[in-house]
Design a protein around this motif. Structure first.
Motif, PDB file in Angstrom:
ATOM      1  N   MET A 282      31.866   6.520  -0.494  1.00 50.62           N
ATOM      2  CA  MET A 282      31.394   6.030  -1.785  1.00 50.62           C
ATOM      3  C   MET A 282      30.507   4.791  -1.619  1.00 50.62           C
ATOM      4  SD  MET A 282      31.234   6.493  -5.013  1.00 50.62           S
ATOM      5  CE  MET A 282      32.492   7.738  -5.275  1.00 50.62           C
ATOM      6  N   ARG A 283      30.822   3.937  -0.661  1.00 51.24           N
ATOM      7  CA  ARG A 283      30.033   2.730  -0.438  1.00 51.24           C
ATOM      8  C   ARG A 283      28.627   3.087   0.034  1.00 51.24           C
ATOM      9  NH1 ARG A 283      28.962  -0.517   3.986  1.00 51.24           N
ATOM     10  NH2 ARG A 283      28.481  -2.696   3.483  1.00 51.24           N
ATOM     11  N   VAL A 284      28.531   4.072   0.926  1.00 54.23           N
ATOM     12  CA  VAL A 284      27.225   4.510   1.417  1.00 54.23           C
ATOM     13  C   VAL A 284      26.406   5.100   0.275  1.00 54.23           C
ATOM     14  CG1 VAL A 284      26.026   6.116   2.947  1.00 54.23           C
ATOM     15  CG2 VAL A 284      28.089   4.924   3.739  1.00 54.23           C
ATOM     16  N   PHE A 285      27.040   5.923  -0.538  1.00 51.85           N
ATOM     17  CA  PHE A 285      26.358   6.521  -1.680  1.00 51.85           C
ATOM     18  C   PHE A 285      25.854   5.435  -2.637  1.00 51.85           C
ATOM     19  CE2 PHE A 285      26.633   7.798  -6.136  1.00 51.85           C
ATOM     20  CZ  PHE A 285      25.714   8.836  -6.161  1.00 51.85           C
ATOM     21  N   SER A 286      26.691   4.424  -2.899  1.00 49.49           N
ATOM     22  CA  SER A 286      26.308   3.337  -3.800  1.00 49.49           C
ATOM     23  C   SER A 286      25.090   2.587  -3.279  1.00 49.49           C
ATOM     24  CB  SER A 286      27.489   2.378  -3.983  1.00 49.49           C
ATOM     25  OG  SER A 286      27.129   1.288  -4.809  1.00 49.49           O
TER      26      SER A 286
ATOM     27  N   THR B 291      10.131   8.585   7.562  1.00 44.85           N
ATOM     28  CA  THR B 291      11.393   7.876   7.315  1.00 44.85           C
ATOM     29  C   THR B 291      12.527   8.822   6.953  1.00 44.85           C
ATOM     30  OG1 THR B 291      10.736   7.504   5.009  1.00 44.85           O
ATOM     31  CG2 THR B 291      10.227   5.751   6.585  1.00 44.85           C
ATOM     32  N   LEU B 292      12.173  10.039   6.502  1.00 47.50           N
ATOM     33  CA  LEU B 292      13.216  11.002   6.151  1.00 47.50           C
ATOM     34  C   LEU B 292      14.008  11.416   7.386  1.00 47.50           C
ATOM     35  CD1 LEU B 292      14.551  12.727   3.975  1.00 47.50           C
ATOM     36  CD2 LEU B 292      12.865  14.512   4.447  1.00 47.50           C
ATOM     37  N   GLU B 293      13.314  11.648   8.490  1.00 49.40           N
ATOM     38  CA  GLU B 293      13.992  12.014   9.733  1.00 49.40           C
ATOM     39  C   GLU B 293      14.904  10.890  10.205  1.00 49.40           C
ATOM     40  OE1 GLU B 293      10.918  12.622   9.031  1.00 49.40           O
ATOM     41  OE2 GLU B 293      10.889  14.821   9.070  1.00 49.40           O
ATOM     42  N   THR B 294      14.431   9.654  10.042  1.00 50.82           N
ATOM     43  CA  THR B 294      15.264   8.500  10.422  1.00 50.82           C
ATOM     44  C   THR B 294      16.506   8.423   9.554  1.00 50.82           C
ATOM     45  OG1 THR B 294      13.273   7.283  11.091  1.00 50.82           O
ATOM     46  CG2 THR B 294      15.285   6.007  10.733  1.00 50.82           C
ATOM     47  N   LEU B 295      16.315   8.670   8.260  1.00 53.53           N
ATOM     48  CA  LEU B 295      17.448   8.621   7.331  1.00 53.53           C
ATOM     49  C   LEU B 295      18.462   9.717   7.651  1.00 53.53           C
ATOM     50  CD1 LEU B 295      18.808   7.548   4.736  1.00 53.53           C
ATOM     51  CD2 LEU B 295      17.345   9.123   3.436  1.00 53.53           C
ATOM     52  N   MET B 296      17.970  10.910   7.958  1.00 56.01           N
ATOM     53  CA  MET B 296      18.863  12.034   8.193  1.00 56.01           C
ATOM     54  C   MET B 296      19.613  11.916   9.512  1.00 56.01           C
ATOM     55  SD  MET B 296      18.485  13.475   5.392  1.00 56.01           S
ATOM     56  CE  MET B 296      19.589  14.838   5.666  1.00 56.01           C
ATOM     57  N   THR B 297      19.126  11.069  10.423  1.00 62.98           N
ATOM     58  CA  THR B 297      19.860  10.846  11.673  1.00 62.98           C
ATOM     59  C   THR B 297      20.840   9.692  11.563  1.00 62.98           C
ATOM     60  OG1 THR B 297      18.038   9.448  12.472  1.00 62.98           O
ATOM     61  CG2 THR B 297      18.012  11.776  13.113  1.00 62.98           C
ATOM     62  N   ALA B 298      20.818   9.002  10.430  1.00 64.47           N
ATOM     63  CA  ALA B 298      21.761   7.908  10.184  1.00 64.47           C
ATOM     64  C   ALA B 298      23.132   8.505   9.831  1.00 64.47           C
ATOM     65  CB  ALA B 298      21.251   7.018   9.059  1.00 64.47           C
ATOM     66  N   PRO B 299      24.195   7.681   9.887  1.00 63.40           N
ATOM     67  CA  PRO B 299      25.537   8.185   9.556  1.00 63.40           C
ATOM     68  C   PRO B 299      25.739   8.395   8.058  1.00 63.40           C
ATOM     69  CG  PRO B 299      25.639   5.851  10.054  1.00 63.40           C
ATOM     70  CD  PRO B 299      24.236   6.275  10.354  1.00 63.40           C
ATOM     71  N   VAL B 300      24.943   9.270   7.469  1.00 63.35           N
ATOM     72  CA  VAL B 300      25.077   9.640   6.063  1.00 63.35           C
ATOM     73  C   VAL B 300      25.078  11.158   5.976  1.00 63.35           C
ATOM     74  CG1 VAL B 300      23.977   7.541   5.204  1.00 63.35           C
ATOM     75  CG2 VAL B 300      22.579   9.552   5.684  1.00 63.35           C
TER      76      VAL B 300
END
Length: 250
Positions: A1-5, A86-95
């Protein structure tokens, strides 16, 4: 929930930290004013059969800007990040993919909801200018807001899917507006083919014009509610699958 927020706040603030969000807000305010002015012009010509708010939303100005809100709000959500990398970077993050999709979608939906709040102020201004309250009841106002949010939830989900299909914002916007225009004209099929057309109930069921009129009159029907919410969920599911495919492909 914190990540989503965190993701949600980032996406929502982007609408106000860039000129883009303010331009969209100014455009919608201007067009809403034109629609209200058109309704007031009709009041001068004679008594109104429908309530003031419904008349203002049935003007040509309304449909012109209403359908274009959604590609403007969604075309950059995924396409811009895909283009800049930046989308590829975001998708490789722990989300998770779901957190990314829903944070962007709900941020767009929250901003979209804010676009309609000025209508309440415009109704107040109507009272200040004319010296009498606008001819609209609270139930009609609530019904109008409900259908605008329901349609918005569906149309924004379409825009989110379109934005995941390409790295071009323009292409994403074209796909979204093309889909919405098709939905718009589906509502006219029964009028052109006549009531004897066997599939007329289907087209009436998906007619966004009829839904807007009924809810703006205060006639709340559960069928459109189920339709819009289920279609929103379906297109978000497709968005999730598409983004997940790109995630594992990269």
């Amino acid at each position: 929930m914190r990540v989503f927020s965190i993701l949600f706040r980032k996406e929502f603030k982007n609408y106000f930290l860039t000129p883009f969000g303010w331009v969209v807000l100014a455009l919608v305010l201007f067009m809403q004013g034109l629609s209200m002015s058109g309704a007031m012009e009709q009041m001068k010509d004679g008594p109104m059969v429908e309530n003031f708010l419904l008349v203002s939303l049935r003007t040509p100005h309304f449909w012109f800007y209403f359908l274009f809100i959604f590609p403007l709000l969604t075309m950059r959500l995924f396409a811009e990040e895909a283009k800049t990398g930046t989308l590829e970077t975001l998708m490789t993050a722990p989300v998770t993919t779901a957190q990314v999709v829903f944070s962007k979608y709900l941020a767009a939906l929250a901003f979209y909801a804010l676009l309609w709040l000025p209508i309440l102020l415009q109704l107040k201004i109507f009272g200040w200018v004319t010296g009498s309250a606008a001819p609209v009841e609270m139930g009609q106002i609530l019904g109008t807001y409900a259908i605008l949010l329901l349609m918005g939830s569906f149309f924004l989900a379409i825009g989110c899917l379109a934005s995941t299909l390409t790295s071009s914002q323009i292409v994403a916007g074209i796909i979204t507006i093309a889909f919405l225009v098709i939905l718009f004209f589906l509502g006219f099929v029964p009028y052109y083919l006549g009531e004897g057309f066997k599939a007329s109930p289907i087209f009436q069921y998906v007619s966004i014009q009829d839904h807007l009129v009924n809810f703006a009159k205060g006639l709340v029907d559960t069928r459109p509610i189920v339709y819009y919410l289920s279609m929103s969920a379906f297109f978000l599911f497709l968005t999730h699958i598409t983004l997940d495919f790109r995630r594992w492909k990269s």
